[in-house]
Design a protein around this motif. Structure first.
Motif, mmCIF file in Angstrom:
data_model
loop_
_atom_site.group_PDB
_atom_site.id
_atom_site.type_symbol
_atom_site.label_atom_id
_atom_site.label_comp_id
_atom_site.label_asym_id
_atom_site.label_seq_id
_atom_site.Cartn_x
_atom_site.Cartn_y
_atom_site.Cartn_z
ATOM 1 N N MET A 329 1.031 -1.411 0.039
ATOM 2 C CA MET A 329 -0.241 -0.284 -0.493
ATOM 3 C C MET A 329 1.152 0.999 0.192
ATOM 4 O O MET A 329 0.468 2.676 -0.053
ATOM 5 N N ASN A 369 -4.805 8.897 4.129
ATOM 6 C CA ASN A 369 -4.515 7.938 3.298
ATOM 7 C C ASN A 369 -4.290 6.847 4.461
ATOM 8 O O ASN A 369 -5.125 5.790 4.560
ATOM 9 N N TRP A 373 -7.057 4.111 5.863
ATOM 10 C CA TRP A 373 -6.672 2.526 5.677
ATOM 11 C C TRP A 373 -6.088 1.153 6.272
ATOM 12 O O TRP A 373 -5.983 0.482 6.678
ATOM 13 N N MET A 398 0.574 0.627 9.127
ATOM 14 C CA MET A 398 0.460 1.037 7.357
ATOM 15 C C MET A 398 0.132 3.016 8.012
ATOM 16 O O MET A 398 0.193 3.855 6.636
ATOM 17 N N LEU B 292 -5.942 2.799 -3.878
ATOM 18 C CA LEU B 292 -6.026 2.675 -3.071
ATOM 19 C C LEU B 292 -6.708 1.373 -2.288
ATOM 20 O O LEU B 292 -5.890 0.159 -2.052
ATOM 21 N N ASN B 295 -5.745 -2.046 -4.264
ATOM 22 C CA ASN B 295 -4.721 -2.211 -4.542
ATOM 23 C C ASN B 295 -4.573 -3.067 -3.161
ATOM 24 O O ASN B 295 -3.962 -4.024 -2.967
ATOM 25 N N LEU B 296 -5.714 -2.580 -2.013
ATOM 26 C CA LEU B 296 -5.882 -3.260 -0.585
ATOM 27 C C LEU B 296 -6.066 -4.795 -1.506
ATOM 28 O O LEU B 296 -6.141 -5.551 -0.905
#
Lengths: 452, 452
Positions: A329, A369, A373, A398, B292, B295-296
């Motif tokens: 990520m 972000n 995430w 993360m 993102l 992609n996760l």
């Protein structure tokens, strides 16, 4: 006329040639080749494997060579010229404009260039040396020297009569230049102006005297960006004493604009921006291996970071399973920032004054972000692995990595530009190394502290 | 004149404005802004944070709005227009050429467009509707309608007198068009030809009657590639009955060429190709999150594959440490192939006839890459971990993954094109998923078979 034809038409022609070649109907191939425009023949050659390329070249009449060579991309052109007899090359070069000659000669491998120069007579060699006099990728290198110059004190009528007598103007002439006795550029006259001006007026009276001239040593990318910004169709080129030495036309600039825009994409994948789609296998393998080698080293570095946590990993296999998520990520987020900044720099949007603002903006995006995430991955992992602490740990990693990714993505291109390294070429690999190392370290490090 | 000035000069001007703005010297800012060319003001706005952008816009005289709006990139332009009073926008739009009007209106958010259309009088609204009549991204959309047309039977002399009487030609006119009674395009005359032709000749005698015309519904990318291939400076546009409806000039095409070339790079990083470098933080965060998120999911898929080998990983921590090397190398090699094929497709080098050859060529490169890096990594691992079997296993996995990478890199764009999905947008993420899954499966799977 006015038949609305298009690329489809060309594609059909190319297919017909390919079919004829496959069936060995060489006379037809020859005829078809000669009915095409030079740029279409160039497209055909660029779309063919090297073997077919050589066959097609052999079948073509040597009269066409010069025009086709001009249209070919660097790598394909060099491949073809290297296989030609030097004397044939010299014949083809004789018909070229200065700018095309410079472009063709400058990219040739040294030994091929020497062979060709030796096959030239004195006059041609002199012309070749002149074409190569200006540094590659400068205004002098891409300019044409066939300008039409006028004196300021003659009348429009005289100029009109002179042109009609001459009967022809150099290709893509849209402007005439006004110079004094010492060839200093005094002004310019768009051709259209001659048609609308009063014929009794002098050139002095009708000329544009505030036009900008391009210095002969300006890098070609800067030239392209001026053309793009001011919508120019042509521009005069002057030496350091303000003397007119040539002109640059938009058709030469279009190629630079495309190459410039493509450059970042190709570099970011570790490909040379002139790479021939149909280059021979071994040549391509060799070229791409440099980039793969660099990547292997960074992959081993990431492995070495994991290696520091071998004890942790051997106790908790679940960490091994999740170890790739955070670096992945971070890599993607960092590459978004990197790409945006590299493009912004190419377009001239990013400069010293606003770079600090840009970095703080990207850091803020990285932070948000990170929050988004981190929460999401923590929830997924807590549910999947039924381990809340593990969720908290991966969320923390993360968060850390997203901020690191934003910071490196925004600062790397700026730092590299200062060090005069192409950010598109090396930025991505350095960024990924950072996000891999930070990601693994943050995840396995925190896990070691809290889970063991 | 002929002062060899350059981008540096512009940058200094921009800095002066920024300084003046920071110090609150608004009168100076205003004066400086009005001394700049519209494209330089556009650059300044594009290089500024949104807050500064709004301040600068407020300080600028409304007379300049129209020219500056034309030069702005889509996203920045929309941001500014959305904050303007509809009546001010209408004033600015009144002075635009058809092609700029079409471009500006078409990209506006729907509610803003409706507000603006409602503020227009009948005549302006009619003009706006005409500008929007052709599909976005077609020749009709980017053309100008201010063509100069002639009849074939008049003499060159009459035309010359007509032009001199008219006193001015539309901007960037380099060609006049010859049409019949029903407006069908019969031929064209470069302006230069009028200067060199015998004045007694008729237009019929001097015109070029084999020129190509662009159909009004041709996609703009195809138009750009025709201009690029044939080095055109302008081209006539005709409707489906062969009637002349407008002309396209190179300066409009240059923007399309750059956008087209940039598109792949921006898409491959999951960024919209019009993204504003200085867009507000929350807007950017929201946009990038889609990519993102995708992609996760792929990262979790890779983790799920590792999860299948939890038993193996818990017995041999060294596998966890090396687990990222093979997927990483596969991803890089695959992306090289993918980038090359996407670019080849954009340039028209890759087509149905040669795609099979291209795939086999890339497979061969993948095979050689596989051999090289398998041997190298095996040696490194065997020495580092003192385990020859481990070296053999990682070599096998590397070999497998390199071939898989080449195969997916070459075939994915071709498949996606058939499915009408943009390969630049989704290709990279699908490729990485494949190389991750294959890499992990080959490495951990083989290790489970031979090491446990």
């Amino acid at each position: 006329m006015a038949e609305a034809l298009a690329t489809k038409h060309t594609q059909n022609q190319l297919r017909t040639i390919n079919d004829a070649l496959a069936e060995g109907r060489f006379v037809s191939v020859r005829k078809l080749l000669h009915s095409l425009q030079p740029s279409d023949v160039a497209l055909l050659l660029e779309s063919s494997p090297t073997k077919t390329r050589d066959e097609l070249w052999e079948l073509m009449d040597s009269d066409y060579h010069s025009d086709v060579i001009e249209e070919l991309s660097e790598e394909v052109r060099n491949g073809i010229i290297s296989k030609m007899m030097p004397s044939m090359v010299v014949d083809a070069l004789e018909e070229m404009d200065t700018d095309d000659l410079a472009e063709t000669l400058s990219t040739l491998p040294d030994e091929v260039l020497q062979d060709i120069l030796q096959s030239m007579d004195t006059q041609d060699r002199h012309r070749a040396e002149q074409a190569l006099a200006y540094g590659e990728d400068t205004a002098g290198f891409i300019m044409n020297t066939d300008t039409i110059t006028l004196r300021a004190d003659v009348s429009v009528d005289v100029v009109l009569r002179y042109i009609r007598l001459k009967g022809e103007l150099p290709e893509n002439t849209d402007t005439l230049y006004v110079v004094n006795r010492t060839d200093n550029l005094m002004g310019l006259i768009p051709i259209v102006r001659l048609l609308t001006a009063d014929t009794d007026q002098t050139i002095q009276e009708v000329m544009v005297d505030e036009a900008e001239a391009i210095p002969v040593d300006m890098p070609e990318r800067e030239v392209a960006s001026l053309f793009e910004r001011y919508n120019w169709l042509s521009a005069p080129v002057v030496d350091d004493k303000g003397r007119l030495v040539g002109r640059i036309t938009i058709d030469d600039v279009v190629d630079i604009i495309r190459e410039d825009a493509e450059h970042s994409m190709m570099s970011m994948a570790g490909l040379d921006d002139e790479e021939d789609t149909f280059a021979p296998v071994l040549q391509s393998t060799k070229r791409r291996s440099v980039w793969l080698g660099v990547n292997l080293i960074t992959a081993l570095m990431a492995a070495a970071v994991s290696d520091m946590f071998e004890a942790t990993l051997s106790q908790l296999a679940v960490l091994a399973i999740l170890n790739t998520i955070v670096p992945s990520m971070g890599g993607v987020a960092g590459n978004q920032t990197l790409t945006l900044v590299i493009r912004g720099m190419a377009l001239g949007h990013v400069n010293q004054d606003n770079s600090r603002y840009l970095i703080s903006k990207e850091l803020a995006i990285g932070f948000f972000n990170g929050v988004i995430w981190a929460v999401l991955i923590a929830t997924v992992i807590a549910l999947w692995k039924q381990d809340y602490m593990l969720g908290v740990i991966i969320a923390f990693a993360m968060m850390m990595n997203m901020v690191a990714a934003a910071l490196s993505g925004a600062t790397l291109p700026l730092i590299m530009k200062k060090l005069k390294i192409d950010p598109a070429l090396a930025g991505s690999v350095i960024l990924t190394t950072i996000t891999d190392v930070v990601g693994i370290f943050a995840f396995l490090g925190t896990a070691t502290l809290f889970l063991l």
